[in-house]
Each structure stands twice: as C-alpha cells, then as structure tokens.
Design a protein around this motif. Structure first.
Motif, mmCIF file in Angstrom:
data_model
loop_
_atom_site.group_PDB
_atom_site.id
_atom_site.type_symbol
_atom_site.label_atom_id
_atom_site.label_comp_id
_atom_site.label_asym_id
_atom_site.label_seq_id
_atom_site.Cartn_x
_atom_site.Cartn_y
_atom_site.Cartn_z
ATOM 1 N N THR A 334 0.129 29.613 -8.339
ATOM 2 C CA THR A 334 -0.717 30.220 -7.296
ATOM 3 C C THR A 334 -0.131 31.518 -6.734
ATOM 4 N N ARG A 335 0.785 32.123 -7.461
ATOM 5 C CA ARG A 335 1.300 33.421 -7.029
ATOM 6 C C ARG A 335 0.162 34.436 -6.922
ATOM 7 N N PRO A 336 0.353 35.491 -6.141
ATOM 8 C CA PRO A 336 -0.734 36.475 -5.945
ATOM 9 C C PRO A 336 -1.286 37.070 -7.228
ATOM 10 N N ASN A 337 -0.448 37.218 -8.244
ATOM 11 C CA ASN A 337 -0.926 37.812 -9.505
ATOM 12 C C ASN A 337 -1.349 36.762 -10.518
ATOM 13 N N SER A 338 -1.429 35.510 -10.095
ATOM 14 C CA SER A 338 -1.772 34.435 -11.023
ATOM 15 C C SER A 338 -3.243 34.468 -11.407
ATOM 16 N N LEU A 339 -3.519 33.995 -12.620
ATOM 17 C CA LEU A 339 -4.901 33.909 -13.086
ATOM 18 C C LEU A 339 -5.747 32.993 -12.224
ATOM 19 N N ILE A 340 -5.119 32.042 -11.538
ATOM 20 C CA ILE A 340 -5.876 31.090 -10.732
ATOM 21 C C ILE A 340 -6.558 31.782 -9.554
ATOM 22 N N GLN A 341 -6.094 32.979 -9.220
ATOM 23 C CA GLN A 341 -6.737 33.716 -8.137
ATOM 24 C C GLN A 341 -8.163 34.130 -8.500
ATOM 25 N N MET A 342 -8.488 34.073 -9.798
ATOM 26 C CA MET A 342 -9.856 34.356 -10.229
ATOM 27 C C MET A 342 -10.780 33.158 -10.009
ATOM 28 N N HIS A 343 -10.196 31.971 -9.823
ATOM 29 C CA HIS A 343 -11.012 30.767 -9.669
ATOM 30 C C HIS A 343 -11.742 30.805 -8.329
ATOM 31 N N PRO A 344 -13.029 30.486 -8.313
ATOM 32 C CA PRO A 344 -13.816 30.637 -7.078
ATOM 33 C C PRO A 344 -13.504 29.620 -5.979
ATOM 34 N N MET A 345 -12.641 28.627 -6.238
ATOM 35 C CA MET A 345 -12.385 27.605 -5.228
ATOM 36 C C MET A 345 -11.174 27.902 -4.338
ATOM 37 N N ASN A 346 -10.607 29.108 -4.458
ATOM 38 C CA ASN A 346 -9.495 29.516 -3.596
ATOM 39 C C ASN A 346 -8.364 28.479 -3.590
ATOM 40 N N CYS A 347 -7.780 28.277 -4.737
ATOM 41 C CA CYS A 347 -6.748 27.257 -4.912
ATOM 42 C C CYS A 347 -5.447 27.652 -4.211
ATOM 43 N N THR A 348 -4.836 26.697 -3.527
ATOM 44 C CA THR A 348 -3.568 26.892 -2.847
ATOM 45 C C THR A 348 -2.472 26.101 -3.562
ATOM 46 N N VAL A 349 -1.243 26.248 -3.071
ATOM 47 C CA VAL A 349 -0.137 25.462 -3.616
ATOM 48 C C VAL A 349 -0.446 23.971 -3.494
ATOM 49 N N ASP A 350 -0.934 23.566 -2.328
ATOM 50 C CA ASP A 350 -1.256 22.150 -2.119
ATOM 51 C C ASP A 350 -2.377 21.693 -3.054
ATOM 52 N N THR A 351 -3.356 22.577 -3.285
ATOM 53 C CA THR A 351 -4.453 22.232 -4.200
ATOM 54 C C THR A 351 -3.914 21.859 -5.577
ATOM 55 N N VAL A 352 -3.037 22.696 -6.107
ATOM 56 C CA VAL A 352 -2.503 22.479 -7.449
ATOM 57 C C VAL A 352 -1.541 21.296 -7.463
ATOM 58 N N TYR A 353 -0.683 21.215 -6.459
ATOM 59 C CA TYR A 353 0.254 20.087 -6.384
ATOM 60 C C TYR A 353 -0.509 18.768 -6.342
ATOM 61 N N ASP A 354 -1.498 18.684 -5.473
ATOM 62 C CA ASP A 354 -2.288 17.443 -5.362
ATOM 63 C C ASP A 354 -3.012 17.123 -6.663
ATOM 64 N N ALA A 355 -3.460 18.166 -7.385
ATOM 65 C CA ALA A 355 -4.168 17.943 -8.641
ATOM 66 C C ALA A 355 -3.223 17.399 -9.713
ATOM 67 N N ILE A 356 -2.004 17.922 -9.758
ATOM 68 C CA ILE A 356 -1.026 17.416 -10.731
ATOM 69 C C ILE A 356 -0.698 15.960 -10.449
ATOM 70 N N ILE A 357 -0.475 15.642 -9.176
ATOM 71 C CA ILE A 357 -0.188 14.250 -8.800
ATOM 72 C C ILE A 357 -1.408 13.375 -9.074
ATOM 73 N N GLY A 358 -2.594 13.900 -8.764
ATOM 74 C CA GLY A 358 -3.824 13.143 -9.005
ATOM 75 C C GLY A 358 -4.040 12.871 -10.478
ATOM 76 N N LEU A 359 -3.689 13.853 -11.325
ATOM 77 C CA LEU A 359 -3.831 13.654 -12.762
ATOM 78 C C LEU A 359 -2.869 12.585 -13.267
ATOM 79 N N GLU A 360 -1.684 12.513 -12.676
ATOM 80 C CA GLU A 360 -0.741 11.449 -13.054
ATOM 81 C C GLU A 360 -1.363 10.076 -12.816
ATOM 82 N N GLU A 361 -1.992 9.906 -11.687
ATOM 83 C CA GLU A 361 -2.624 8.613 -11.362
ATOM 84 C C GLU A 361 -3.816 8.347 -12.276
ATOM 85 N N TRP A 362 -4.611 9.380 -12.516
ATOM 86 C CA TRP A 362 -5.786 9.218 -13.381
ATOM 87 C C TRP A 362 -5.359 8.835 -14.796
#
Length: 369
Positions: A334-362
């Motif tokens: 989620t660095r300022p120059n990251s490709l994720i900044q193009m994603h329309p959902m305004n992803c934050t560090v917590d967004t990505v961290y929670d998604a990685i943890i959520g994927l582990e459970e899934w």
C-alpha cells in the motif's frame, strides 16, 4: 472514476506460426536494420537455436549478448551502452519476460531504436505490452515503466514455446486470469463512453473464460508435446489477450491489487523461487477477499487446485512468518506508488493485512491438506 485513457494497442507487427523465425532476416532488412544487439538467455537460446536463421549469412551483423538475469537499471544501462558504443540499429530480445522487458527498456531509452521480440515462453504478456516490470539486482520488484514506443515486431514459433517449462506456462495462465479481476471494478466504474474501454473489457473477459475452459487440457497437451488448437489458444491468450486489456484500456486496464500483492511478496527472499504469475494468483485471492467476493473464490477453487496455485502463506513458503512480517507485506503493498492505489476501494494497510489473515482462515475451511 476518470483515469487516463491513451490506447497503445499492440506491436506494430505480430506473427505466431510455425517457422515464424524464417521471417526475421527479411523483417530486419525491411526496417533497414544492418547491425543488431541480440539479447538472450542461455536456456532460451538452446531451445530456439534450431529454428533461427543465420543472420550473418543474410548480411546482418550481430552483437550477441547473454542476459544477466534481472530487468534492472544496471542491466538496462548495459544494453543502452552497447547499442550506442557499437552503433547498432536495433535490439532483439529472445527469452522470457525479463529479457523482453529489458530489450524494450533499452530500445526506448537508447533513442527509440526498433525492438524485435522473440518470446520463448508464454508466462506473461511481456511480448505484447509496451512496458517493463523493473527489479533490483536482488530480485525485488520496484515497479514498472510505460513507453510511448510500440515493439516493432513480435515473432512466435509455437514449437519453441511448446518445448518451454510447463511451470512457466501455468504461471502465465495465472497471470492472465488476473487481468479480469484487476480491471473488473475499474472498467465497471468508468464514467466515460469509449469503444476502447469496451474492447478492453472484452479482452479481459477472454483472459478469464478461455483459461477456465481450456487451460487444463492445454497443459496436458503441452505435457504430451502436442501442438493443439486448445494449447495454441491458451498460449495466445497469455500473450495477446492479456496485453490487449491495458493496450486498449490504459489505466482502466492496469494491474491493481493482485499485482501489488505480488510486488510486496518480493521483499521476502523465501518467495523468490516462485514465478511471477504464481505470486499474482495468490494476490487474486487476497483481492477477492478485499472485495468480498467469496462466491467467485469458490468458483476459482477447483481451477486453483487443478493447477496447484497458492491459496495461503504456506503455499508461498511463508508459513512461519509473524503478524508483524505480514503487516510489513501489507505496508509495502500500500505504498504511495503501489499499483493498489489504482484500486477503487481505497485499500489501506489494515485492509490488506486483514485480507491476508482472512484468506488464511478461508483456505483452512476450503482446502484439504
């Protein structure tokens, strides 16, 4: 959402056929090219050599250069220096994505000299796209650069790619399906009418539908050494259709979250043995968690199982990393120059961290180990 839309659709010429390399000498002469830099890898040259013409016999001087392994600033500059010091008219890149990306970068930065690409694998759309993914010399991804210059010529001899490592082909399939998922929300939310965006979305759709329908059979055909229609279609989807998404759609068709996860994973040396498309396939699942698309994840699950694509950190050789190290991956993603900044959902560090943890459970709930 209004993004830049400058279509850079395709190479100037593209030929995919048995004996395509036979066209090379005449194609160079038609471009008034008399002296070329021929950049290649060792293994790729071994595969392609039986099919390549003798350019010297055709009156074309060749400066043969072995690729150093990374599309890095240092390697690009080495090619630029050779192009200038040897007063060469063009650069030929033969090999995988990093070789091709290096050739494109050097050709443009040396003063827009013509670039000719001979891909020996279908592991990404590097042969089609007019950009380079850049790395440090240690393999860490540092972003990408787009060029206003199109590749002059792409020649594909399917026999060479059919004889390439199957794991690279599978990685190409994984990278290709990402084109649909990464461009989906961007193209849905485009607030402008454009035929280019329509074509981009249709290309993205094929990047998903063709692999889901035909990739498993194509992979088996490749294992059997059979040059079939299914294999050819999937191979060209990896190269052509995936390149057309951004070729038509520009920023609406660019990589977003899945590739941002790939880029962040490259900070971990444990992942360096994994091919680009394999890490991207993990990023697709992280992105789908972010977007709350569990139904789509379940749709993909049999495909992931069949191709042995990663669904959790353990599949990436990262089973032992701490929460802090997972958060570091999220921070890089989620660095300022990251490709994720193009994603329309305004992803934050917590967004990505929670998604990685959520994927582990899934993954625990939906896979049997």
């Amino acid at each position: 959402m209004t993004l830049q839309l400058v279509s850079r659709i395709a190479p100037q010429e593209y030929v995919s056929e048995v004996k395509a390399y036979d066209r090379l000498a005449d194609a160079l002469k038609a471009r008034f090219i008399k002296r070329v830099l021929f950049l290649h890898g060792t293994k790729s040259m071994m595969k392609a050599a039986p099919f390549l013409p003798d350019l010297k016999e055709q009156g074309i001087d060749v400066v043969d250069v072995l690729f150093n392994g990374e599309c890095s600033t240092k390697e690009i500059q080495r090619m630029i220096d050779l192009l200038k010091s040897e007063k060469l008219d063009a650069i030929i890149g033969l090999g995988g994505g990093k070789v091709l990306d290096t050739a494109k970068a050097a050709g443009y930065k040396a003063g827009t000299v013509p670039v000719i690409l001979l891909p020996t694998m279908a592991s990404n759309c590097a042969a089609w796209s007019n950009l380079s993914v850049l790395y440090k010399d240690n393999g860490e991804c540092i972003g990408h650069q787009i060029y206003p210059q199109q590749t002059s010529l792409v020649l594909i001899d399917p026999r060479v790619i059919l004889d390439s490592p199957i794991n690279y082909f599978i990685a190409g399939v994984a990278d290709t399906i990402a084109k649909w998922y990464e461009s989906d929300l961007l193209l849905q939310q485009a607030n402008r009418k454009s035929l280019a965006l329509y074509f981009a979305r249709e290309a993205a759709r094929q990047c998903l539908e063709i692999p889901l329908h035909s990739a498993e059979k194509a992979i088996q055909d490749m294992r059997n050494g059979q040059l079939t229609d299914d294999w050819t279609q999937v191979m060209e989807t990896n190269v052509m259709a995936s390149g057309l998404v951004a070729g038509f759609g520009d920023e609406y068709g660019r990589a977003t979250a899945a590739h941002a996860i790939h880029d962040a994973l490259t900070i971990r040396p444990e992942t360096h043995h994994l091919l680009h498309g394999i890490k991207v396939s993990y990023g697709i699942m992280v992105e789908l968690i972010i977007e709350g698309k569990e139904d789509e994840m379940k749709r993909l699950l049999p495909f992931y199982r069949a191709l042995h694509l990663p669904l959790c950190l353990a599949d990436l050789s990262l089973s032992g990393i701490s929460d802090g190290e997972i958060r570091e991956i999220a921070e890089v993603a989620t660095r300022p120059n990251s490709l994720i900044q193009m994603h329309p959902m305004n992803c934050t560090v917590d967004t990505v961290y929670d998604a990685i943890i959520g994927l582990e459970e899934w993954a625990k709930q939906n896979t049997v180990r």
